[in-house]
Design an enzyme around this catalytic site. Structure first.
Site, PDB file in Angstrom:
ATOM      1  N   THR A 213       0.886  -1.136   0.000  1.00 39.90           N
ATOM      2  CA  THR A 213       0.000   0.000   0.000  1.00 39.90           C
ATOM      3  C   THR A 213       0.930   1.192   0.000  1.00 39.90           C
ATOM      4  O   THR A 213       2.119   1.046   0.207  1.00 39.90           O
ATOM      5  CB  THR A 213      -0.855  -0.114   1.283  1.00 39.90           C
ATOM      6  OG1 THR A 213      -1.592  -1.332   1.214  1.00 39.90           O
ATOM      7  CG2 THR A 213      -1.778   1.039   1.508  1.00 39.90           C
TER       8      THR A 213
ATOM      9  N   ASN B  55      -3.210  -3.813  -2.607  1.00 33.06           N
ATOM     10  CA  ASN B  55      -3.115  -4.853  -1.590  1.00 33.06           C
ATOM     11  C   ASN B  55      -1.690  -5.387  -1.549  1.00 33.06           C
ATOM     12  O   ASN B  55      -0.837  -4.811  -0.916  1.00 33.06           O
ATOM     13  CB  ASN B  55      -4.153  -5.964  -1.785  1.00 33.06           C
ATOM     14  CG  ASN B  55      -4.331  -6.769  -0.493  1.00 33.06           C
ATOM     15  OD1 ASN B  55      -3.919  -6.320   0.575  1.00 33.06           O
ATOM     16  ND2 ASN B  55      -4.916  -7.948  -0.560  1.00 33.06           N
TER      17      ASN B  55
ATOM     18  N   ASP C 210      -8.796  -9.275   1.000  1.00 33.46           N
ATOM     19  CA  ASP C 210      -9.067  -8.561   2.261  1.00 33.46           C
ATOM     20  C   ASP C 210     -10.450  -8.907   2.819  1.00 33.46           C
ATOM     21  O   ASP C 210     -10.787  -8.534   3.942  1.00 33.46           O
ATOM     22  CB  ASP C 210      -8.946  -7.045   2.068  1.00 33.46           C
ATOM     23  CG  ASP C 210      -7.522  -6.556   2.378  1.00 33.46           C
ATOM     24  OD1 ASP C 210      -6.714  -7.353   2.874  1.00 33.46           O
ATOM     25  OD2 ASP C 210      -7.230  -5.382   2.104  1.00 33.46           O
TER      26      ASP C 210
ATOM     27  N   SER D 176     -10.661  -2.844   5.348  1.00 34.58           N
ATOM     28  CA  SER D 176      -9.291  -2.358   5.142  1.00 34.58           C
ATOM     29  C   SER D 176      -8.649  -2.015   6.479  1.00 34.58           C
ATOM     30  O   SER D 176      -9.340  -1.860   7.490  1.00 34.58           O
ATOM     31  CB  SER D 176      -9.348  -1.113   4.258  1.00 34.58           C
ATOM     32  OG  SER D 176      -8.086  -0.495   4.194  1.00 34.58           O
ATOM     33  N   SER D 177      -7.341  -1.899   6.462  1.00 31.89           N
ATOM     34  CA  SER D 177      -6.621  -1.402   7.638  1.00 31.89           C
ATOM     35  C   SER D 177      -6.046  -0.015   7.387  1.00 31.89           C
ATOM     36  O   SER D 177      -5.369   0.540   8.264  1.00 31.89           O
ATOM     37  CB  SER D 177      -5.464  -2.341   7.980  1.00 31.89           C
ATOM     38  OG  SER D 177      -5.938  -3.624   8.267  1.00 31.89           O
TER      39      SER D 177
HETATM   40  N1  GLY Z   1      -4.959  -4.037   1.477  1.00 29.16           N
HETATM   41  C1  GLY Z   1      -4.561  -3.528   2.727  1.00 29.16           C
HETATM   42  C2  GLY Z   1      -5.660  -2.820   3.425  1.00 29.16           C
HETATM   43  O1  GLY Z   1      -6.505  -2.221   2.797  1.00 29.16           O
HETATM   44  O2  GLY Z   1      -5.716  -2.865   4.615  1.00 29.16           O
END
Ligand code: GLY
Length: 579
Positions: free
Chosen positions: A391, A411, A433, A462-463
């Site tokens: 990311t 991702n 995810d 998502s994180s």
């Molecule tokens: N693909 C990493 C996130 O969105 O957390």
């Protein structure tokens, strides 16, 4: 007898050819010719610098310089953010993207908050068990490699929605990206390594060779030219949204789907829309923190963790001591347990956001915390609530005090490793995810439940945690980082470093990091984490694991004198620019 050739006419011809070529280059490169200090063939990384007016910090020196130039040319932080993100899609192909998605968080100088969710969405043909075999087991690679792994890309729609807040024409903001793609830029050693290590994957998962596979072996200093991507960007420049979601580009995406059985249709592309999300807000020790709402879990997680540790004197405990690390890890354990159970796309699952980010809930979750004792993820489960690695992040603050924080992703590094033939860009593998099977960890080892199960049109949890901070209602910090599920913990630790440990933004970003995500019940520490503290944690009963560096945090802080102090993470080619 040999006659002497008359070289004059041919010399004239050669000279006029070069004059014509350079005139064409000026015409063809209006942005780079007007900004000769931005040289795609010779540029330097600047890790920290203080600016009087506006600043940008991102994963690429060229992208940061482009953003700063847009502000100097009369644009604001939104102009800079759009131009930086589009440039990253060319000069940082591992994560900068037009084939992925992201979150844009902003606070305008007048205090207005804006959150634009342009996360990828599941295609209309998606279904709950699409990645499971007849026995109900996950099919290897189906959610991570090739077109089956892709969600509907959101980046271009998000960028175009952001343009409503900008001042300069969109055609100007996309121009540097076109020029980098068409005329090339010199790659760093890190990029060369990345392209070499993924070459076999690119060839395996794409229907045709691409700009990334044109060389046998890439090395630092080679020029990467991406003509198909340049043509795609020109279609977007000319036709806006339709330049990506319809017509030639959309046809290329759908054709690429046919190569490995992907699900995205022309209709899915045409229907994709970004969504406005109300940013989350909470207070921590005299600071007002603003972060992203679901479908990101990041804002909720940092709100939970910071409020859980707020009653403690973390400054007195000291940086990376047994006391401070175990306290912060116990907050991580509790918050990530809630992530797995309660968080998903709020349009498909009732996420109890209000409760999760309330201070009273945070204190209740910590009521069984015992200082000096390692907790256990067997006994610490998600709270009962009544009422969701690659990311990139960049930050911008302009001279008016508008702050923008954007985290965007494919991702995995280079996404699903598929380059859309004819269109020249990488697709995401964001479908991983989702919880592809409740109880089975995704590529980050994170567990999920029903809240994050697959449904057509739904956005995967998502994180990503783009975050802004104000003090006394004045802009103060714009910060964020990549790193999958480690992202919220990195932002949490970075902010604690600044607020509790009084570190400069650069020190806070570079400081060693640790990460606990409930399951697996282990503290991952970076390679430079102090060994004596790791041994102490083990003696307390924690399991630890040394792993490489995680994240590339970029941030800007406004000093007491009103200067923009910009910092790029030591962990990457991250670089700052401003004026
Ligand atoms: N693909 C990493 C996130 O969105 O957390």
């Amino acid at each position: 007898m040999q006659t002497k050739p008359n070289i004059l006419p041919s010399l004239k011809l050669v000279l006029s050819f070069f004059v014509l070529l350079s005139l064409n280059a000026v015409k063809a490169q209006p942005f780079l010719k007007a900004h000769p200090h931005i040289n795609p063939y010779r540029y330097e990384i600047v890790k920290e610098m203080t600016f009087d007016n506006g600043a940008v910090t991102s994963a690429s020196p060229l992208a940061s310089m482009v953003g700063a130039a847009m502000m100097k040319d009369g644009g604001n932080a939104f102009d800079a953010a759009i131009a930086t993100q589009l440039s990253l899609a060319v000069v940082f192909p591992g994560a900068g993207n037009i084939g992925g998605g992201g979150f844009m968080l902003a606070r305008k100088a007048n205090g207005e908050l804006i959150g634009i969710d342009y996360r990828e969405a599941a295609p209309s043909k998606a279904s709950r068990d699409m990645y499971l075999d007849e026995k109900g087991d996950p099919i290897p690679e189906k959610s991570t490699r090739g077109t089956t792994a892709s969600g509907i890309p959101g980046s271009i729609a998000g960028i175009i929605s952001t343009h409503a807040y900008a001042k300069l024409p969109f055609a100007k903001l996309i121009e540097p990206a076109i020029e980098f793609a068409e005329f090339g830029y010199v790659i760093s050693e890190r990029e060369a390594k990345g392209l070499n290590s993924e070459k076999a994957n690119f060839l395996k998962h794409s229907s045709a060779p691409s700009a990334f596979t044109q060389k046998e072996v890439w090395k630092a200093g080679d020029t990467l030219i991406q003509p198909e991507l340049a043509a795609t960007l020109k279609r977007i420049q000319k036709n806006g949204l339709a330049g990506f979601y319809e017509g030639e580009t959309a046809a290329y995406i759908v054709k690429e789907m046919g190569h490995t059985g992907g699900y995205i249709t022309l209709e899915d592309l045409k229907k994709y829309t970004p969504k406005f999300r109300k940013p989350l807000e909470f207070d921590y020790k005299g600071h007002h923190i603003i972060s992203f709402a679901p479908p990101s879990s990041g804002g909720i997680l940092i709100a939970q963790m910071m409020q859980m540790i707020a009653p403690f004197n973390v400054e007195k405990m000291g940086l990376n001591t047994l006391e401070s690390v175990s306290l912060m890890v116990e907050a991580q354990r509790r918050a990530y347990a809630d992530r797995a159970e309660h968080m998903g796309d709020p349009d498909y699952w009732k996420v109890p956001t209000k409760t999760l980010i309330s201070n009273s809930y945070a204190q209740a979750r910590m009521s069984d915390y015992k200082a000096g004792e390692a907790g256990s993820s067997k006994t610490t489960l998600a709270g009962q609530v009544h009422e969701s690695e690659q990311t990139t992040h960049f930050s911008v603050i302009d001279k008016e005090g508008n702050m923008v924080a954007i985290t965007t992703t494919l991702n995995d590094t280079y996404g699903n490793k598929t380059i859309v033939a004819g269109a020249g860009f990488l697709l995401n593998n964001e479908m991983d995810d989702f919880s592809i099977k409740p109880g089975v960890p995704n590529m980050y080892g994170a567990l999920g439940g029903e809240a994050n199960a697959i449904q057509p049109g739904k956005r995967m949890l998502s994180s990503m945690t783009p975050t802004l901070v104000t003090v006394n209602n004045k802009p103060y910090i714009s910060i964020g980082t990549p790193g999958g599920t480690t992202i919220p913990n990195q932002v949490y630790e970075g902010l604690v470093n600044i607020i509790d440990h009084k570190m400069s933004i650069k020190q806070a970003i570079d400081a060693t990091r640790f990460h606990h995500q409930w399951i697996p019940d282990v503290i991952a520490v970076e390679s430079d984490f102090p060994e004596d503290i790791e041994n102490g944690l083990k003696a307390m009963g924690y399991k630890t694991m040394r792993r490489g560096k995680f994240g590339r945090m970029d941030g800007i802080q406004i000093s007491a004198q009103g200067k923009r102090v910009a910092a790029g993470d030591k962990r990457g080619d991250d670089s700052v620019a401003g004026y």
